[in-house]
Design a protein around this motif. Structure first.
Motif, short mmCIF file in Angstrom:
data_model
loop_
_atom_site.label_atom_id
_atom_site.label_comp_id
_atom_site.label_asym_id
_atom_site.label_seq_id
_atom_site.Cartn_x
_atom_site.Cartn_y
_atom_site.Cartn_z
N GLY A 253 36.51 40.05 45.49
CA GLY A 253 36.89 40.99 44.21
C GLY A 253 36.83 40.81 43.34
O GLY A 253 36.91 41.47 42.45
N GLY A 254 36.65 39.44 42.63
CA GLY A 254 36.45 38.79 41.83
C GLY A 254 35.23 38.23 41.46
O GLY A 254 34.94 37.91 39.47
N ARG A 255 34.48 38.13 42.37
CA ARG A 255 33.19 37.69 41.54
C ARG A 255 33.33 36.39 41.83
O ARG A 255 32.72 36.32 41.08
CB ARG A 255 32.66 38.57 41.18
N VAL A 256 34.09 35.52 42.25
CA VAL A 256 33.85 34.33 41.79
C VAL A 256 33.73 33.42 42.95
O VAL A 256 34.23 33.50 43.83
CB VAL A 256 35.96 34.37 41.03
N SER A 257 33.70 32.31 42.17
CA SER A 257 32.79 31.11 43.68
C SER A 257 33.99 30.21 44.13
O SER A 257 35.34 30.82 43.38
CB SER A 257 32.02 30.48 43.27
N ASP A 401 48.09 36.60 43.62
CA ASP A 401 48.47 36.79 41.99
C ASP A 401 47.16 36.18 41.49
O ASP A 401 46.80 37.40 40.68
CB ASP A 401 49.93 36.13 41.44
N VAL A 402 46.76 35.36 41.77
CA VAL A 402 45.01 35.04 40.38
C VAL A 402 44.25 35.41 40.88
O VAL A 402 43.21 36.03 40.29
CB VAL A 402 45.38 33.19 40.60
N ALA A 403 43.84 35.69 42.78
CA ALA A 403 42.99 36.35 43.48
C ALA A 403 43.08 38.10 42.83
O ALA A 403 41.81 38.90 42.15
CB ALA A 403 43.57 36.31 44.41
N VAL A 404 44.02 38.80 42.58
CA VAL A 404 43.87 39.89 42.29
C VAL A 404 44.44 40.11 40.52
O VAL A 404 43.48 40.95 40.27
CB VAL A 404 45.78 40.86 42.45
N ALA A 405 44.64 38.80 39.68
CA ALA A 405 43.49 39.31 38.42
C ALA A 405 43.23 38.92 38.05
O ALA A 405 42.13 40.14 37.28
CB ALA A 405 44.62 37.93 37.68
N ALA A 406 41.98 38.53 39.13
CA ALA A 406 40.83 37.99 38.95
C ALA A 406 40.37 39.27 39.29
O ALA A 406 38.91 39.43 38.78
CB ALA A 406 39.85 36.62 40.28
N THR A 407 40.33 39.63 40.51
CA THR A 407 39.35 41.14 41.04
C THR A 407 39.76 42.34 40.19
O THR A 407 39.06 43.21 39.55
CB THR A 407 40.60 41.15 42.75
N ALA A 408 41.51 42.64 39.00
CA ALA A 408 41.93 43.39 38.28
C ALA A 408 40.58 43.30 37.48
O ALA A 408 40.21 44.97 37.00
CB ALA A 408 43.06 43.31 38.28
N ALA A 409 39.83 42.40 37.04
CA ALA A 409 39.56 42.01 35.76
C ALA A 409 38.39 42.58 35.93
O ALA A 409 37.47 43.64 34.94
CB ALA A 409 39.63 40.76 35.17
#
Length: 434
Positions: A253-257, A401-409
């Motif tokens: 969702g957040g396109r983070v490695s 929470d941090v995963a959702v922040a990355a995904t929402a951004a």
């Protein structure tokens, strides 16, 4: 002055459980006729303490649910990033509850409650009885919308009451600001008052837990300890799985490695593990988000909203506790009963309290158990061992929470290039303290 680990509330409650079980077991081993008389005296003492917690459930759940949903819906309407975050949080909460409804029965079939322990504990807690009438699916559908919310509250009909409070909260977010603020302040005052009462009751927790543990030790012997350890393993496993799922959420969702997310979130997980509080971990979560390239303009909206409303492990672990008690008492839950548990678990998470688990344990799980017809008496014992599952609760919540922040951004098209003056100042401040 900060309390030492020995005098902390969770430690005192756990100590009361251990001492109560030990004294009860030793008393039973003595074979004296007085043991059952002593258990008959201790049992109502523990029951009164549990009733003290139970009396706060309905007003506290309704008040917190109304405040949480009204303020969450208002924030979601006011901001694109908040709206996306709120929608993602709701989806994850429902997934958490549905996952537990499927995973925990399978887990309990593979690793059932030790039969001897379950039988001994059922005999020890003879006053805790499941409902005799199993609701059908038609009963479940009819119970969703209450014809009389006041009657639902009076009869502890949790599901219709939760549905009414949810609708009321969303409607409250749409009325003029003046009236909304007055009603939100009213319900917030009710919630704060109930929390004061809960803290008073929990201050007496060692007495209530000791009394109930003595009864269980006297009547169940050493079998109680095995069941409690088994409970810790089953419920914690749900939190561990949801914690692990935060990583693919961030990656997809957040396109983070994966390595980058793991490195960035590790300090926040360490703080969460040591404090058992998402609120206390918020500053570190903001720093972790910055390391992922999420501007404060995004994380500064999503993460406070998550701390206030979102506990990813809550529906799953709370439902797991209720399902565990059901097997403990040999209940064959119908699809309608499990469906009620899923709905209540997913929705009442918005009424959860962002405090260590012992404060909110009974208040979070009792509504689910009541909706499913599962006895809540065992919660008075399980609260004493909540410290270990609560570690996985908090770490799982913070990671998600941090995963959702990355995904929402990412979904909102907000990246490092969108960082503003607030982000620059935060970076400069951290460089100055390095």
């Amino acid at each position: 002055m900060k309390r030492s680990a020995i005098t902390s509330q969770p430690a005192r409650i756990l100590m009361a459980l251990v001492v109560g079980l030990a004294l009860g077991g030793l008393s039973a081993a003595s074979g004296g006729a007085w043991v059952e008389d002593a258990a008959d005296v201790a049992e109502p003492i523990g029951g009164i303490w549990l009733h003290g917690l139970q009396m706060t459930i309905v007003p506290l759940v309704v008040a917190l649910l109304v405040v949480g949903i009204a303020e969450g819906a208002k924030a979601a309407r006011a901001s694109r990033i908040a709206g996306r975050s709120f929608a993602l949080m709701v989806a994850i909460l429902w997934f958490s509850a549905i996952f537990a409804a499927l995973f925990v029965p399978l887990l309990l079939n593979l690793f059932p409650v030790p039969a001897a322990s379950a039988e001994a504990l059922r005999a020890a807690l003879a006053t805790a009885k499941p409902v005799e009438t199993v609701p059908t699916f038609a009963d479940f559908l009819r119970s969703i919308v209450p014809s009389n919310p006041v009657a639902a509250a009076a009869s502890d009909s949790i599901l219709p009451l939760v549905v009414f409070a949810t609708i009321f909260g969303f409607a409250l977010a749409r009325i003029p600001a003046e009236g909304r603020e007055r009603l939100v302040a009213f319900f917030r005052a009710i919630a704060e008052t109930m929390i004061v009462i809960v803290n008073w009751v929990l201050w007496l927790g060692p007495i209530g837990v000791f009394a109930l543990a003595f009864v269980v030790g006297a009547r169940a012997g050493g079998g109680a300890l095995g069941a409690l350890l088994h409970y810790i393993a089953i419920v914690s496993s749900v939190g561990i799985v949801i914690l692990a799922l935060a990583y693919p959420v961030a990656v997809i969702g957040g396109r983070v490695s994966l390595p980058r997310f793991a490195r960035a979130v590790a300090p926040a997980q360490a703080v969460a593990f040591s404090t058992q509080s998402s609120l206390a971990t918020l500053p570190q979560m903001l720093r972790s988000s910055e390391q992922l390239g999420i501007p404060v303009t995004a994380s500064g909206v999503t993460l406070p909203l998550a701390v206030a409303l979102f506990r990813a492990t809550g529906p799953g672990m709370n439902l797991a506790a209720a399902l565990y008690i059901a097997q403990w008492f040999g209940m064959e839950l119908s699809a309608a009963q499990i469906a009620m548990g899923v709905v209540v678990a997913a929705i009442t998470t918005f009424s959860a309290i962002s405090l260590p688990g012992q404060v909110s344990f009974v208040l979070n799980i009792a509504p689910i158990a009541l909706a499913m017809g599962v006895p809540i008496g065992p919660l008075a014992l399980l609260i004493a061992v909540e410290t270990i599952p609560d570690l996985f609760r908090t770490v799982g919540n913070v990671t998600m929470d941090v995963a959702v922040a990355a995904t929402a951004a990412h979904q909102s098209g907000i990246g490092p290039e969108d960082a503003g003056e607030e982000d620059r100042l935060l970076s400069e401040g951290e460089e100055g303290t390095a």
